[in-house]
Design a protein around this motif. Sequence first.
Motif, PDB file in Angstrom:
ATOM      1  N   THR A 132      17.420  53.816  90.083  1.00 29.63           N
ATOM      2  CA  THR A 132      18.163  52.905  90.951  1.00 29.63           C
ATOM      3  C   THR A 132      17.658  52.878  92.388  1.00 29.63           C
ATOM      4  O   THR A 132      17.550  51.808  92.992  1.00 29.63           O
ATOM      5  CB  THR A 132      19.656  53.270  90.976  1.00 29.63           C
ATOM      6  OG1 THR A 132      19.807  54.603  91.478  1.00 29.63           O
ATOM      7  CG2 THR A 132      20.256  53.189  89.586  1.00 29.63           C
ATOM      8  N   LEU A 133      17.353  54.044  92.961  1.00 25.66           N
ATOM      9  CA  LEU A 133      17.051  54.105  94.390  1.00 25.66           C
ATOM     10  C   LEU A 133      15.595  53.812  94.699  1.00 25.66           C
ATOM     11  O   LEU A 133      15.270  53.221  95.720  1.00 25.66           O
ATOM     12  CB  LEU A 133      17.426  55.476  94.952  1.00 25.66           C
ATOM     13  CG  LEU A 133      18.927  55.773  95.034  1.00 25.66           C
ATOM     14  CD1 LEU A 133      19.146  57.192  95.533  1.00 25.66           C
ATOM     15  CD2 LEU A 133      19.625  54.793  95.956  1.00 25.66           C
ATOM     16  N   GLY A 134      14.689  54.252  93.849  1.00 28.38           N
ATOM     17  CA  GLY A 134      13.278  54.087  94.163  1.00 28.38           C
ATOM     18  C   GLY A 134      12.786  55.089  95.191  1.00 28.38           C
ATOM     19  O   GLY A 134      11.630  55.073  95.585  1.00 28.38           O
ATOM     20  N   PHE A 135      13.664  55.986  95.651  1.00 26.66           N
ATOM     21  CA  PHE A 135      13.278  57.053  96.564  1.00 26.66           C
ATOM     22  C   PHE A 135      14.259  58.195  96.357  1.00 26.66           C
ATOM     23  O   PHE A 135      15.294  58.025  95.718  1.00 26.66           O
ATOM     24  CB  PHE A 135      13.317  56.592  98.025  1.00 26.66           C
ATOM     25  CG  PHE A 135      14.675  56.147  98.490  1.00 26.66           C
ATOM     26  CD1 PHE A 135      15.564  57.039  99.064  1.00 26.66           C
ATOM     27  CD2 PHE A 135      15.070  54.823  98.352  1.00 26.66           C
ATOM     28  CE1 PHE A 135      16.820  56.625  99.491  1.00 26.66           C
ATOM     29  CE2 PHE A 135      16.323  54.399  98.777  1.00 26.66           C
ATOM     30  CZ  PHE A 135      17.197  55.301  99.340  1.00 26.66           C
ATOM     31  N   ARG A 136      13.918  59.364  96.890  1.00 35.16           N
ATOM     32  CA  ARG A 136      14.831  60.494  96.760  1.00 35.16           C
ATOM     33  C   ARG A 136      15.860  60.486  97.891  1.00 35.16           C
ATOM     34  O   ARG A 136      15.499  60.306  99.049  1.00 35.16           O
ATOM     35  CB  ARG A 136      14.068  61.814  96.805  1.00 35.16           C
ATOM     36  CG  ARG A 136      13.212  62.116  95.604  1.00 35.16           C
ATOM     37  CD  ARG A 136      12.510  63.462  95.733  1.00 35.16           C
ATOM     38  NE  ARG A 136      11.632  63.509  96.903  1.00 35.16           N
ATOM     39  CZ  ARG A 136      11.952  64.064  98.062  1.00 35.16           C
ATOM     40  NH1 ARG A 136      13.128  64.633  98.236  1.00 35.16           N
ATOM     41  NH2 ARG A 136      11.087  64.059  99.064  1.00 35.16           N
ATOM     42  N   TRP A 168      16.706  47.453 101.912  1.00 33.19           N
ATOM     43  CA  TRP A 168      15.417  47.351 101.230  1.00 33.19           C
ATOM     44  C   TRP A 168      15.606  47.352  99.706  1.00 33.19           C
ATOM     45  O   TRP A 168      14.805  46.766  98.979  1.00 33.19           O
ATOM     46  CB  TRP A 168      14.485  48.480 101.657  1.00 33.19           C
ATOM     47  CG  TRP A 168      15.077  49.852 101.513  1.00 33.19           C
ATOM     48  CD1 TRP A 168      14.966  50.698 100.443  1.00 33.19           C
ATOM     49  CD2 TRP A 168      15.885  50.533 102.484  1.00 33.19           C
ATOM     50  NE1 TRP A 168      15.651  51.866 100.685  1.00 33.19           N
ATOM     51  CE2 TRP A 168      16.218  51.801 101.928  1.00 33.19           C
ATOM     52  CE3 TRP A 168      16.348  50.220 103.761  1.00 33.19           C
ATOM     53  CZ2 TRP A 168      17.002  52.735 102.613  1.00 33.19           C
ATOM     54  CZ3 TRP A 168      17.117  51.149 104.425  1.00 33.19           C
ATOM     55  CH2 TRP A 168      17.447  52.378 103.867  1.00 33.19           C
ATOM     56  N   ILE A 169      16.683  47.983  99.220  1.00 35.03           N
ATOM     57  CA  ILE A 169      16.966  47.929  97.786  1.00 35.03           C
ATOM     58  C   ILE A 169      17.504  46.559  97.420  1.00 35.03           C
ATOM     59  O   ILE A 169      17.175  46.001  96.361  1.00 35.03           O
ATOM     60  CB  ILE A 169      17.954  49.039  97.381  1.00 35.03           C
ATOM     61  CG1 ILE A 169      17.272  50.395  97.519  1.00 35.03           C
ATOM     62  CG2 ILE A 169      18.463  48.832  95.964  1.00 35.03           C
ATOM     63  CD1 ILE A 169      18.107  51.570  97.107  1.00 35.03           C
ATOM     64  N   HIS A 170      18.306  45.976  98.290  1.00 38.69           N
ATOM     65  CA  HIS A 170      18.786  44.620  98.040  1.00 38.69           C
ATOM     66  C   HIS A 170      17.616  43.650  97.952  1.00 38.69           C
ATOM     67  O   HIS A 170      17.612  42.718  97.146  1.00 38.69           O
ATOM     68  CB  HIS A 170      19.754  44.182  99.134  1.00 38.69           C
ATOM     69  CG  HIS A 170      20.305  42.802  98.920  1.00 38.69           C
ATOM     70  ND1 HIS A 170      19.742  41.690  99.513  1.00 38.69           N
ATOM     71  CD2 HIS A 170      21.325  42.356  98.154  1.00 38.69           C
ATOM     72  CE1 HIS A 170      20.410  40.615  99.131  1.00 38.69           C
ATOM     73  NE2 HIS A 170      21.372  40.994  98.311  1.00 38.69           N
ATOM     74  N   GLN A 195      23.146  39.674  92.788  1.00 34.81           N
ATOM     75  CA  GLN A 195      23.495  41.081  92.970  1.00 34.81           C
ATOM     76  C   GLN A 195      23.213  41.893  91.709  1.00 34.81           C
ATOM     77  O   GLN A 195      23.702  41.592  90.635  1.00 34.81           O
ATOM     78  CB  GLN A 195      24.970  41.223  93.356  1.00 34.81           C
ATOM     79  CG  GLN A 195      25.329  42.649  93.766  1.00 34.81           C
ATOM     80  CD  GLN A 195      26.787  42.741  94.158  1.00 34.81           C
ATOM     81  OE1 GLN A 195      27.595  41.956  93.723  1.00 34.81           O
ATOM     82  NE2 GLN A 195      27.108  43.722  94.967  1.00 34.81           N
ATOM     83  N   TYR A 196      22.369  42.930  91.878  1.00 36.89           N
ATOM     84  CA  TYR A 196      22.059  43.893  90.826  1.00 36.89           C
ATOM     85  C   TYR A 196      21.371  43.272  89.616  1.00 36.89           C
ATOM     86  O   TYR A 196      21.419  43.822  88.527  1.00 36.89           O
ATOM     87  CB  TYR A 196      23.327  44.638  90.380  1.00 36.89           C
ATOM     88  CG  TYR A 196      24.055  45.321  91.512  1.00 36.89           C
ATOM     89  CD1 TYR A 196      23.384  46.208  92.349  1.00 36.89           C
ATOM     90  CD2 TYR A 196      25.396  45.078  91.772  1.00 36.89           C
ATOM     91  CE1 TYR A 196      24.027  46.834  93.401  1.00 36.89           C
ATOM     92  CE2 TYR A 196      26.053  45.707  92.825  1.00 36.89           C
ATOM     93  CZ  TYR A 196      25.352  46.575  93.633  1.00 36.89           C
ATOM     94  OH  TYR A 196      25.984  47.192  94.674  1.00 36.89           O
TER      95      TYR A 196
END
Length: 610
Positions: A187-191, A403-405, A412-413
């Motif tokens: 989901t996040l693409g980062f920690r 940036w996730i949006h 949305q999502y």
Amino acid sequence: MCGITGWVDWSKDLTNETAQIYKMTNALTHRGPDDKGYWISKTVGLGHRRLTILDPEGGQQPFVINEGNRKYVMVYNGELYNFLELRDELLQKGHRFRTRGDTEVVLRAYLEWGIDAPKYFNGIFAFAIWDEAKQELVLVRDQIGVKPLFYAQKGGALIFGSEMKALLAHVDINPEITYEGLAEILTLGFRTPGNGIYKDIQEVMPGQVIQYNQQGKKETTYWKIESYAHPDDLDTTVSTIREYLYDIVNRQLIADTEVVTLVSGGLDSSGLTAIAADLYRQQNKGSLHTYSIDFYDSEQDFATDYMRPSLDTPWIEKVVQHCQTIHHKIDLTTSDLLEYAATPYRAHDLPGFGEYEVSLYLLFKAIKQRAKVAISGEAADEIFGGYPWYHEDKRLHMPTFPWIHLWIGDRQYNRFSYFSEECHRLLRPIEYLHDQYQAALNDVPTLPGEDPLSADIRKFSYLNMTHLLSMLLHRKDQMSMSVGLEVRVPFCDPRLVQYVWNIPWKMKNTDGMEKGILRRALADVLPDDVRSRKKSAYPQMKKKEYYAALQAQMQQILDDPQSPLLPFLNPEEIQREIIGQAVPSSMSAPIERLLQIDRWMKEYQVEIRP
């Protein structure tokens, strides 16, 4: 720069575990190809891989000081930019030095000030000190988190390292992740800062000291961003920023080896390059070498979009001509990106970000043929508010990280439709993303009495500084240190970060432009047209054959019943939205991410546990 690792354990005699400590240290050879060293006692084993930047003769590690009846041993990764001033201060306090570099300054500062020593440090660093008399390990990370440091507690033992591969080389640490760890990856693409993803692995936080002894672990925060009313008027603010930048770059040009700069033709890297070139001329150091990255035929393939309003090359040429640097342009092909596709996940020991990281790696690989140190412009957009989403009301009030949006899309999502029903049931990705976003908002250091817009911007800035910047810095560190290159980041100087944090939003955008205050500070440093150029994102491969290759690789995953990722995917949706579409390569990011996850799970033999 270096790689550090170690193991503290009161239940074993570690003099019988030398092979294990060697293995952990050798896992970091790429970070320090020039030298290695070990210090092993019954209780603690420390390992060090060295990239020689300062004091080639006196900087060997682990570094040991015997003071009276006390012994102190340190492994250190980083650079202390104010070490000369600290050295003089410590000399006045009675300390005597046997070396001329910053390593001994760091350890003697600990002798003088204990765990308060990092408060005096200006630099990028992660280090560990073993205090033999106290039987205590001290782990420290720099204020902004430029240098990484991970650790794991197993029973009464603590294992640490610059990268997770050093920990995974330990017999007691396995590549296991929980559903929560997998949710973070998908989901996040980062920690999330502090989260090591793997079971038992954690990250030392920026500005944190960890003390570990037989009584347990104690965490102390020695630095964090603070909110207060900005004291200066516009002219004073402009001159202060400029003074900071010249002082910071001057300090970061210090090395016993050549220093080069990265330049994209944007405001941030161009400003640092111009200052560095000016300082080189003042100090009679000759011509500065500069580097940039691009793709073959980028002019032919380029099309403006939300994040890239202009091509870099014409602007780079303007900056190079203005600064009179010796420039090196690294052009990459589709074949280059495909050949090195495994580099990101092998560098991170976690799924990476595809072409963005591969191209960085290849740029750094080219630089390393000439130099060991480069200067880069990371953090300016985060601290000055340069991203487009800072300036759009609709994105200021998004229900998730901006940036996730951007990655998810305006529906949305919608990208979560790539995941299977079972994945949604087990991992709850939408809920997980929401929870992490809310937790991040809860940490914002607010300023009482601030107007609503300024308060919103402060929240926004904090998320960018603590989460997005964390990811970008880690990406830069892992890709550069994969080839043994040190990258310095002047905009991450904690003095500058703290000062800019409290500049009012209107003043930051003076002259009606994003980062207007920085543009003013660089007046007479850069040509006016370069100073006024709008932000353009990192270059991207636009070749359709590259996307076609990714589509074919994605199809292989869907056709492979042994794929570890397949149970978490919705094949029909991926077939329709990714594989079945003749879309431009701007869609490459989500497919690259899925390919990274699948390959990482296979190669690392990742076990997923509830």
